[in-house]
Motif scaffolding. Structure first.
Motif, PDB file in Angstrom:
ATOM      1  N   VAL A 105       0.820  -1.213   0.000  1.00 43.57           N
ATOM      2  CA  VAL A 105       0.000   0.000   0.000  1.00 43.57           C
ATOM      3  C   VAL A 105       0.852   1.260   0.000  1.00 43.57           C
ATOM      4  O   VAL A 105       0.341   2.349  -0.228  1.00 43.57           O
ATOM      5  N   ARG A 106       2.143   1.110   0.226  1.00 40.93           N
ATOM      6  CA  ARG A 106       3.021   2.292   0.206  1.00 40.93           C
ATOM      7  C   ARG A 106       3.676   2.498  -1.153  1.00 40.93           C
ATOM      8  O   ARG A 106       4.343   3.506  -1.380  1.00 40.93           O
ATOM      9  N   ILE A 107       3.544   1.521  -2.028  1.00 41.57           N
ATOM     10  CA  ILE A 107       4.167   1.648  -3.344  1.00 41.57           C
ATOM     11  C   ILE A 107       3.129   2.161  -4.343  1.00 41.57           C
ATOM     12  O   ILE A 107       2.070   1.567  -4.497  1.00 41.57           O
ATOM     13  N   PRO A 108       3.449   3.269  -5.015  1.00 42.69           N
ATOM     14  CA  PRO A 108       2.476   3.837  -5.958  1.00 42.69           C
ATOM     15  C   PRO A 108       2.377   2.998  -7.227  1.00 42.69           C
ATOM     16  O   PRO A 108       3.171   2.077  -7.435  1.00 42.69           O
ATOM     17  N   ASN A 109       1.428   3.352  -8.046  1.00 44.05           N
ATOM     18  CA  ASN A 109       1.264   2.648  -9.313  1.00 44.05           C
ATOM     19  C   ASN A 109       2.444   2.938 -10.233  1.00 44.05           C
ATOM     20  O   ASN A 109       3.115   3.967 -10.115  1.00 44.05           O
ATOM     21  N   LEU A 110       2.665   2.053 -11.172  1.00 45.91           N
ATOM     22  CA  LEU A 110       3.738   2.255 -12.145  1.00 45.91           C
ATOM     23  C   LEU A 110       3.235   3.178 -13.246  1.00 45.91           C
ATOM     24  O   LEU A 110       2.147   2.974 -13.774  1.00 45.91           O
ATOM     25  N   PRO A 111       4.028   4.190 -13.579  1.00 43.21           N
ATOM     26  CA  PRO A 111       3.602   5.092 -14.652  1.00 43.21           C
ATOM     27  C   PRO A 111       3.678   4.397 -16.005  1.00 43.21           C
ATOM     28  O   PRO A 111       4.561   3.587 -16.248  1.00 43.21           O
ATOM     29  N   ASN A 112       2.750   4.740 -16.854  1.00 44.87           N
ATOM     30  CA  ASN A 112       2.757   4.288 -18.231  1.00 44.87           C
ATOM     31  C   ASN A 112       4.001   4.872 -18.930  1.00 44.87           C
ATOM     32  O   ASN A 112       4.462   5.952 -18.558  1.00 44.87           O
ATOM     33  N   PRO A 113       4.520   4.182 -19.950  1.00 39.33           N
ATOM     34  CA  PRO A 113       5.717   4.696 -20.648  1.00 39.33           C
ATOM     35  C   PRO A 113       5.534   6.105 -21.228  1.00 39.33           C
ATOM     36  O   PRO A 113       6.516   6.824 -21.430  1.00 39.33           O
ATOM     37  N   GLN A 114       4.287   6.506 -21.487  1.00 39.95           N
ATOM     38  CA  GLN A 114       4.061   7.851 -22.044  1.00 39.95           C
ATOM     39  C   GLN A 114       4.250   8.967 -21.020  1.00 39.95           C
ATOM     40  O   GLN A 114       4.271  10.135 -21.379  1.00 39.95           O
ATOM     41  N   VAL A 115       4.330   8.598 -19.757  1.00 44.03           N
ATOM     42  CA  VAL A 115       4.427   9.626 -18.707  1.00 44.03           C
ATOM     43  C   VAL A 115       5.747  10.361 -18.835  1.00 44.03           C
ATOM     44  O   VAL A 115       6.810   9.747 -18.864  1.00 44.03           O
ATOM     45  N   PRO A 116       5.670  11.691 -18.949  1.00 43.79           N
ATOM     46  CA  PRO A 116       6.911  12.456 -19.094  1.00 43.79           C
ATOM     47  C   PRO A 116       7.731  12.480 -17.809  1.00 43.79           C
ATOM     48  O   PRO A 116       7.181  12.406 -16.717  1.00 43.79           O
ATOM     49  N   GLU A 117       9.030  12.592 -18.003  1.00 48.48           N
ATOM     50  CA  GLU A 117       9.934  12.807 -16.874  1.00 48.48           C
ATOM     51  C   GLU A 117       9.566  14.129 -16.223  1.00 48.48           C
ATOM     52  O   GLU A 117       9.078  15.035 -16.894  1.00 48.48           O
ATOM     53  N   GLY A 118       9.836  14.232 -14.970  1.00 48.34           N
ATOM     54  CA  GLY A 118       9.595  15.517 -14.343  1.00 48.34           C
ATOM     55  C   GLY A 118       9.145  15.363 -12.925  1.00 48.34           C
ATOM     56  O   GLY A 118       8.723  14.286 -12.499  1.00 48.34           O
ATOM     57  N   LYS A 119       9.269  16.466 -12.209  1.00 41.36           N
ATOM     58  CA  LYS A 119       9.055  16.384 -10.778  1.00 41.36           C
ATOM     59  C   LYS A 119       7.969  17.326 -10.313  1.00 41.36           C
ATOM     60  O   LYS A 119       7.256  17.049  -9.369  1.00 41.36           O
ATOM     61  N   ILE A 120       7.837  18.444 -10.962  1.00 38.61           N
ATOM     62  CA  ILE A 120       6.939  19.499 -10.494  1.00 38.61           C
ATOM     63  C   ILE A 120       5.925  19.852 -11.583  1.00 38.61           C
ATOM     64  O   ILE A 120       6.128  19.494 -12.748  1.00 38.61           O
ATOM     65  N   PRO A 121       4.840  20.546 -11.209  1.00 38.01           N
ATOM     66  CA  PRO A 121       3.788  20.875 -12.173  1.00 38.01           C
ATOM     67  C   PRO A 121       4.323  21.524 -13.453  1.00 38.01           C
ATOM     68  O   PRO A 121       3.781  21.295 -14.533  1.00 38.01           O
ATOM     69  N   GLU A 122       5.401  22.295 -13.360  1.00 39.24           N
ATOM     70  CA  GLU A 122       5.949  22.952 -14.539  1.00 39.24           C
ATOM     71  C   GLU A 122       6.481  21.947 -15.551  1.00 39.24           C
ATOM     72  O   GLU A 122       6.697  22.275 -16.722  1.00 39.24           O
ATOM     73  N   HIS A 123       6.712  20.749 -15.105  1.00 43.13           N
ATOM     74  CA  HIS A 123       7.230  19.726 -16.018  1.00 43.13           C
ATOM     75  C   HIS A 123       6.126  18.957 -16.742  1.00 43.13           C
ATOM     76  O   HIS A 123       6.416  18.094 -17.549  1.00 43.13           O
ATOM     77  N   ASN A 124       4.882  19.264 -16.408  1.00 46.00           N
ATOM     78  CA  ASN A 124       3.792  18.625 -17.128  1.00 46.00           C
ATOM     79  C   ASN A 124       3.832  19.074 -18.578  1.00 46.00           C
ATOM     80  O   ASN A 124       4.265  20.190 -18.879  1.00 46.00           O
ATOM     81  N   VAL A 125       3.393  18.217 -19.452  1.00 45.05           N
ATOM     82  CA  VAL A 125       3.469  18.523 -20.875  1.00 45.05           C
ATOM     83  C   VAL A 125       2.101  18.989 -21.383  1.00 45.05           C
ATOM     84  O   VAL A 125       1.100  18.292 -21.207  1.00 45.05           O
ATOM     85  N   VAL A 126       2.102  20.177 -21.984  1.00 48.99           N
ATOM     86  CA  VAL A 126       0.855  20.654 -22.577  1.00 48.99           C
ATOM     87  C   VAL A 126       0.694  19.948 -23.908  1.00 48.99           C
ATOM     88  O   VAL A 126       1.462  20.166 -24.831  1.00 48.99           O
ATOM     89  N   VAL A 127      -0.295  19.064 -23.995  1.00 48.15           N
ATOM     90  CA  VAL A 127      -0.440  18.312 -25.243  1.00 48.15           C
ATOM     91  C   VAL A 127      -1.358  19.025 -26.221  1.00 48.15           C
ATOM     92  O   VAL A 127      -1.365  18.723 -27.404  1.00 48.15           O
ATOM     93  N   LYS A 128      -2.105  19.970 -25.702  1.00 44.33           N
ATOM     94  CA  LYS A 128      -3.082  20.600 -26.578  1.00 44.33           C
ATOM     95  C   LYS A 128      -3.607  21.856 -25.906  1.00 44.33           C
ATOM     96  O   LYS A 128      -3.808  21.871 -24.705  1.00 44.33           O
ATOM     97  N   GLN A 129      -3.814  22.891 -26.700  1.00 42.63           N
ATOM     98  CA  GLN A 129      -4.493  24.066 -26.164  1.00 42.63           C
ATOM     99  C   GLN A 129      -5.506  24.532 -27.195  1.00 42.63           C
ATOM    100  O   GLN A 129      -5.187  24.655 -28.372  1.00 42.63           O
ATOM    101  N   VAL A 130      -6.723  24.762 -26.738  1.00 41.41           N
ATOM    102  CA  VAL A 130      -7.811  25.064 -27.659  1.00 41.41           C
ATOM    103  C   VAL A 130      -8.567  26.294 -27.190  1.00 41.41           C
ATOM    104  O   VAL A 130      -8.801  26.462 -25.995  1.00 41.41           O
ATOM    105  N   GLY A 131      -8.934  27.147 -28.145  1.00 39.07           N
ATOM    106  CA  GLY A 131      -9.777  28.294 -27.800  1.00 39.07           C
ATOM    107  C   GLY A 131      -8.980  29.565 -27.614  1.00 39.07           C
ATOM    108  O   GLY A 131      -7.797  29.538 -27.280  1.00 39.07           O
ATOM    109  N   GLU A 132      -9.662  30.642 -27.880  1.00 39.83           N
ATOM    110  CA  GLU A 132      -9.050  31.954 -27.754  1.00 39.83           C
ATOM    111  C   GLU A 132      -9.033  32.401 -26.306  1.00 39.83           C
ATOM    112  O   GLU A 132     -10.036  32.257 -25.596  1.00 39.83           O
TER     113      GLU A 132
END
Length: 423
Positions: A105-132
């Motif tokens: 219960v202390r071990i988190p789930n394994l990330p899918n291979p598509q999960v980007p490297e990174g540690k903080i919210p700024e490292h999240n990848v914007v995959v799409k942005q829509v709208g003005e």
RNA sequence: GGUGAGGUGGAUGAGUGGCUGAAAUCAGCAGUUUGCUAAACUGCCGUACUGGUAAAACGGUACCGAGGGUUCGAAUCCCUCCCUCACCGCCA
């Protein structure tokens, strides 16, 4: 929980992927394997021991029937020692199982291979942005001021009745809540989801099964007299619909949609994050949940993303989709996409939805399986997402669609509100 | 809140100490028969862990609400707890 057989067979892969999540206790994997080995050995010895006891008990029964009392009595002595041994083996086995569980219960789930490297919210990848991004006129108001202006919700009143973070919605503000809920439910129904209205409190077993316990205990309101928890999301009661069930493959994916209020203690939040409706203790949310075949769960995830997108488009809100990096994604998720809408007066992105595939991490706790083509039971994949959470949608709706004379209601919502503008 | 009844496999439901992992019926699966449907007949039909296997086959153990106890042996006897149902009271 991770599946122990997978960890046993692929320890290096497990460690490699946990590192992507910046999991700090990689040593737990090796500890787990040692305990697992002990557990299995102990079980083997114990089982053999019990088998022997069962055999002797049978012999004794037969001897009694044949009237060979003395021989039977002799055999009894033989069992005594075996029973003695079993006792300590049972303790050892129970300990090993408990230890194993405690680590799992202390071990988190394994990330899918598509999960980007990174540690903080700024490292999240914007995959799409829509709208003005709307350019607001001079003097545009933030949603909490718009709420005052049009008397849409009242936070101070909520403080009197309950406490901070419990808004009282009023007039067109209240109607807007109801309209959004209906709109979201209807859209989900069109997309093939079955609506359920779940209990708003759950017992401990349910909270544990979806992973709220033990790790997020402090985030839930706890009704101690009855041992219940107020739900932090409909995900908890809805996913528990399939707890301990073996589904038929032909009934998959199972698609549920539920509206519920959500209750979150949000201990430790402060500042601009909690201003207005940005973060509250009670809010409305429509949640979609799917129980899917493991081979198809990523298709399902895409479908859910498309559904959430369609909602935001119909509400005419600018949004972006983020693929969360390893360090920012939740404990039990394998892949998560966050949806953020732009709130034009606050000039910031607000998270309004989070769509995740948990693969077998939840179902392993839930014991939700299906029977595959070989009639063997396998764990299902579970997925869920908000579609959508109301407060920040309202914030962004008010801010983005404000005009000098009021707030424009998007066309898709007007059949529900019955008015085309808040004024 | 009070009183009573009860928790057995997907469902109904039998089972008061060894022959019961569990009758029977229904549902489900496979097959036979059949112009189709229906019916009839035959067989199969719980889960988890574990050993074994390339995978099966096959073997062991546990589980009849949960946990303890008695016994060589427990679904069955004893204790504690949990839950469900019914009726009454109260309330919506």
């Amino acid at each position: 929980m991770l599946e122990i057989t997978y960890v046993r067979q692929n320890p290096e892969d497990v460690k490699k992927r946990l590192a992507v999540k910046h999991f700090a206790e990689l040593h737990l994997v090796d500890e787990l394997l040692v305990i697992d080995e002990t557990r299995r050995q102990t079980q083997k010895v114990l089982d053999d021991n019990l088998a022997r006891q069962n055999a002797i008990a049978k012999e004794i029964g037969d001897l009694f029937k044949q009237g060979k009392k003395a021989e039977a009595e002799n055999k009894k002595a033989e069992v005594a020692q075996l029973k003695e041994d079993s006792k300590s083996l049972e303790v050892k086995l129970a300990d090993a199982e408990q230890d194993m569980r405690n680590i799992l219960v202390r071990i988190p789930n394994l990330p899918n291979p598509q999960v980007p490297e990174g540690k903080i919210p700024e490292h999240n990848v914007v995959v799409k942005q829509v709208g003005e991004i709307p350019a607001l006129a001079e003097g545009a108001l933030e949603h909490w001021d718009l709420a005052k202006k049009y008397d849409l919700f009242d936070l101070e009143l909520g403080v009197k009745i309950t406490g901070a973070g419990f808004p009282v919605y009023k007039k067109q503000g209240a109607k807007l809540q109801r309209s959004l809920v209906s709109f979201f439910l209807d859209e989900a129904e069109k997309a093939g989801y079955m609506e359920v209205i779940p209990p708003h409190m759950v017992n401990e077993a349910s909270a544990f099964a979806t992973g709220q316990l033990p790790d997020k205990e402090g985030q839930m309101y706890h009704i101690t007299v009855d041992g219940f928890y107020m739900i932090p999301t409909a995900e908890v009661p809805v996913t528990n619909i399939v707890r301990d069930e073996i589904l038929e493959e032909k009934n998959m994916p199972a698609k549920f949609v539920a509206y519920s209020p959500c209750f979150r203690r949000e201990a430790g939040s402060y500042g601009k994050d909690v201003r207005g409706l940005n973060r509250v203790h009670q809010f409305e949310k429509v949640e979609i949940v799917q129980i899917a075949h493991p081979d198809k769960s990523y298709q399902v995830l895409d479908e859910m993303i498309a559904h959430v997108e369609s909602l935001l488009q119909k509400l005419e809100l600018p949004y972006r989709i983020l693929r969360l990096c390893g360090g920012d994604m939740s404990f039990s998720s394998a892949l998560t996409y966050d949806f953020e809408v732009y709130s034009a007066a606050q000039k910031r992105w607000l998270e309004v939805s989070s769509v995740s595939n948990f693969e077998t991490y939840q179902s392993n706790r839930l014991k939700t399986r299906f029977r595959d083509e070989n009639k063997k039971t396998r764990l299902v994949h579970t997925l869920n997402g908000s579609a959508l959470a109301l407060p920040r949608i309202v914030a962004s709706l008010l801010e983005n669609h404000q005009t000098a004379n009021g707030v424009r209601i998007p066309a898709a919502l007007q059949p529900y509100t019955g008015f085309s503008a808040i004024s």
